[in-house]
Design an enzyme around this catalytic site. Sequence first.
Site, PDB file in Angstrom:
ATOM      1  CG  HIS A 117      -5.253  -1.336  -4.769  1.00  0.00           C
ATOM      2  ND1 HIS A 117      -6.037  -0.333  -4.275  1.00  0.00           N
ATOM      3  CD2 HIS A 117      -3.972  -0.994  -4.485  1.00  0.00           C
ATOM      4  CE1 HIS A 117      -5.272   0.580  -3.696  1.00  0.00           C
ATOM      5  NE2 HIS A 117      -4.007   0.201  -3.814  1.00  0.00           N
ATOM      6  CG  ASP A 121      -1.252   2.068  -5.488  1.00  0.00           C
ATOM      7  OD1 ASP A 121      -2.027   2.392  -4.584  1.00  0.00           O
ATOM      8  OD2 ASP A 121      -0.496   1.081  -5.418  1.00  0.00           O
ATOM      9  CG  HIS A 174      -3.620   5.237  -0.888  1.00  0.00           C
ATOM     10  ND1 HIS A 174      -4.797   4.827  -1.460  1.00  0.00           N
ATOM     11  CD2 HIS A 174      -2.704   4.301  -1.230  1.00  0.00           C
ATOM     12  CE1 HIS A 174      -4.599   3.704  -2.122  1.00  0.00           C
ATOM     13  NE2 HIS A 174      -3.332   3.363  -1.994  1.00  0.00           N
ATOM     14  CG  ASP A 186      -2.806   0.235  -0.185  1.00  0.00           C
ATOM     15  OD1 ASP A 186      -2.345  -0.344   0.800  1.00  0.00           O
ATOM     16  OD2 ASP A 186      -2.089   0.731  -1.069  1.00  0.00           O
TER      17      ASP A 186
END
Length: 1006
Positions: free
Chosen positions: A262, A264, A578, A374
């Site tokens: 994951h 970001d 996000h 997330d």
Amino acid sequence: MHDDRSLVEARLTRVLDERIRPAVYPERLPLDVTVWHAPGEPVPVAEGLAAGTGPIGVGDRWGAPWGTSWFKVTGAVPQAWAGRIVEALLDLGFDEYMPGFQCEGLVYLPDGAPVKGLSPRNQWVRIGAPVTGGEQVVLHIEAASNPVVFGPRPFVPTLLGDRGTAGSEPQYRLGRMDLAVFDLMVWELVHDLEVLGELMRELPVDSARRWDILRAVERALDAVDLQDVNSTAIAAREQLIEVLASPAHPAAHHISAVGHAHIDSAWLWPLRETVRKVARTASNMTALLEDEPDFVFTMSQAQQLAWIKEHRPEVYARVKKAVSEGRFVPTGGMWVESDTNMPGSEAMARQFVHGKRFFIEEFGIDNEEVWLPDTFGFAAGLPQIIRAAGAKWLLTQKMSWSRTNTFPHHTFLWEGIDGSRVFTHFPPVDTYNCSMHGREIAHAAANFKEKGAARRSLAPTGWGDGGGGTTREMVAKAARLRSLEGSATVRWEAPTEFFAKAEAEYPNPPVWVGELYLELHRATLTSQAQTKQGNRRSEHLLREAELWAATAAVRAGFPYPHQQLDRVWKTVLLHQFHDILPGSSIAWVHREARQTYAAVAAELGGIIEAAQNALAGDGGTVLVFNAAPHTRHGVAAGGAAPAAAAGRKPVMAPRTSGGYVLDNGLLRVEIDGRGLVVSAYDIQARREALPPGAAAGLLQLHQDLPNMWDAWDVDSFYRNTGSDLTTSDRITASEGGTYVSVRVVRTFGDSTATQVFTLAAGAKRLDIDTEVDWHETEKFLKMAFPLDIHAERYASETQFGHFFRPTHTNTSWEAAKFEACNHRFVHLEEPGWGVAVVNDSTYGHDVTRTVRAEDKGTTTTVRVSLLRAPRFPDPETDQGVHRFRHALLPGATIGDAVREGYAVNLPERRVPGGAAVAPLVTVDDDAVVLSALKLADDGSGDVVVRLYESRGGRARALLTPGFDYEDAYATDLLERPLDTPVAVTAEGIQLSLRPFELVTLRLKRA
């Protein structure tokens, strides 16, 4: 027995830590290291490889915040190591307990070929297996000295979040730089013992299986010569063969592991650093795929793959090869893992359009799954969008973070506002950074809420947040857990394989209707107001640019800017990630976002101006262009015409007790001597909107220090303290030909707020323009609208419709929604009469209700959230000048709320020209809203129309194209034909829509 168990567990821990793990590398020698520190931003690989280097030694400090250093590591493999596995151990100064949040590196060969990434849990580079002896080792490391912004709690304000304030103090000390022999047998023993030890600790104390493992581990430890681990590792492993071979129970829970990192797209690092993070991780994962035949890795976010393609083509070539083999799996079908609460209807749709199209064009993969592990909650309009994009499955993990209520399902059908359903899975492992630890595997099996009806879950496996991905250690553990008695079974599977099997085994799952509200991170609806305003403004400018460019292309031969719009859309979609749109990134990210949104506005403004000028032609008439979906002021929606009369001129008179009365024949508004709205009277309905003694447009200031996540959270106790800003510095009134207004200035703390209340001719709404010069710290600014209305629920706009939330707090589920998201409006209604509050750029709000003691009436208060002032991760969050527009609409229906919500976001434009411009298409029912009008993305010249039913009822409408067309057919969001029949008649296209139904039509021009 208890003492035996404790002794063996303690013994295992110490022997692993102090003897067996160190023996994985039994022989080492130091490598020579030199370094070049790049003077500014990252340089191209060729420049970094060619740069002259200077000396540096182990233990020396290096790396100014956000800097880049190029290390050159050299040495030679000793002849004595011939026939053995040799690796380089390269420690840039890592803290192994913080993967993803610190320095990282990408290793290159001298010819520029990438080898693999370096991160805290991945510090090795294979030199040879086996080596012949005498090999020369030359490795180059592009090392990023990203500072540790995210440290142990409590989180403290830091200036490290922007290069301009971070300083130049070196952040790291160079660790080991060694060449070492790798003992595979000892490494395998480590994982045998780790898996069995972790399983043993999770089994019941009185479990026979636990004691079988314990005795086997004890025998293995007895077999290890602590002074010669390497020569006795085989004997130790032999003692474990039987317990490792005992298969899992046939009914054991099954975990589909998928390699994952994951990453970001921005958070505690800027966008430019994410470009490098994804290259490092992709290099790592493609290398691991070559070594591990069972391993499967998945990567979402088309933007991140596009970055690799643009900036690291040599890495991208390896990715494409692995994708073609089915091992590296692009997943999710979105441009980024976006927020889903705040993006508007079209933006949410375009996340899928651009994401899926990239995966289709680059890899031939049409994703059916949506991957958002997330994201901070999920809007009720999302299921229909997922379905309209040709997808049907959704995965997220974030709902396990809710603090008040435990979500009742892990696998279920999620139903949206229009009735669309999506098969949804929440991994019960409760993390998107699974490491294959026994504790995680046991938790997934025990936590799974569908036990007895289903027995399959997914585990995203690998270090994430800042990247890194799956390690060979995780793969080794998964191999031992494939079928192991006492454990859930584990197999590497792609997300599509998991979903197909999970759906097949669970044909009638439970249904959850409405939004998936995350009971955490509610302040992300407000933090970084200018980022949110930039997003909202960009969305509506894109609507205008497409509308007017398409109209001008059809009407005047205007060159439709396909590539330009494509690029701008992707920029806006990226910033909906996000941690960007929610306002939870470092200062650098939001500073750049503000600059980007300004550039987007200028570019789109140029497209709009050019298209409107092409349509207006020459002449002295002032044409009014209306991009809103409804007719206003005599100007057709999507067309342009000379301005019509606005209605009765409003009047203003002083109140006897101070303040002013504004009246336009539709509304009578009273503003008192404090500069507060104390009456908003619907003249036609003879109905007062405000409760006795209440004031609307009231600014309220609260203390705001959440328990943990500063930029992310607002905790309910913020309501315990607060003050009403009722003291005014000055009040002035003004009148124009078509409006009257009152201007109120207030100072509070170190800040100033200016509100302008305007009543325009012909408008049944009170406009409120608020400017705040904000210099508070850890405060929360709200604007209140108390309403004399009895309603058990209210409507909040979401994508392609609206969603009802209760105004009461009967249960903990309602009480937890003390801060929620809306788009352009909220609407409350008693039978026959309602009120709406619309906005141009805010999202967070709360709605509460009380019963008045005096008259037993109900006061329902809508409060919009304007500004916060958290100090982490950006200590200057929201400092400066902000402007907001809201409007109060007494007597509004839900249709009025929809219309005025669009109107406040899409102001009319005035352009000198000649004849009026007819709309490209018209719809004869105002309940049916045009969401987008554009030319087809494939360059065919076809006109694409997207529309939806906006009021939550049935609608029959006639869509009339204002141009010649040969055919019309329904499509998905990617403009691909569907089997849905379209009723084309001589008059136009007949539409019959369900509540909130979304339809995309493609019209082939004649």
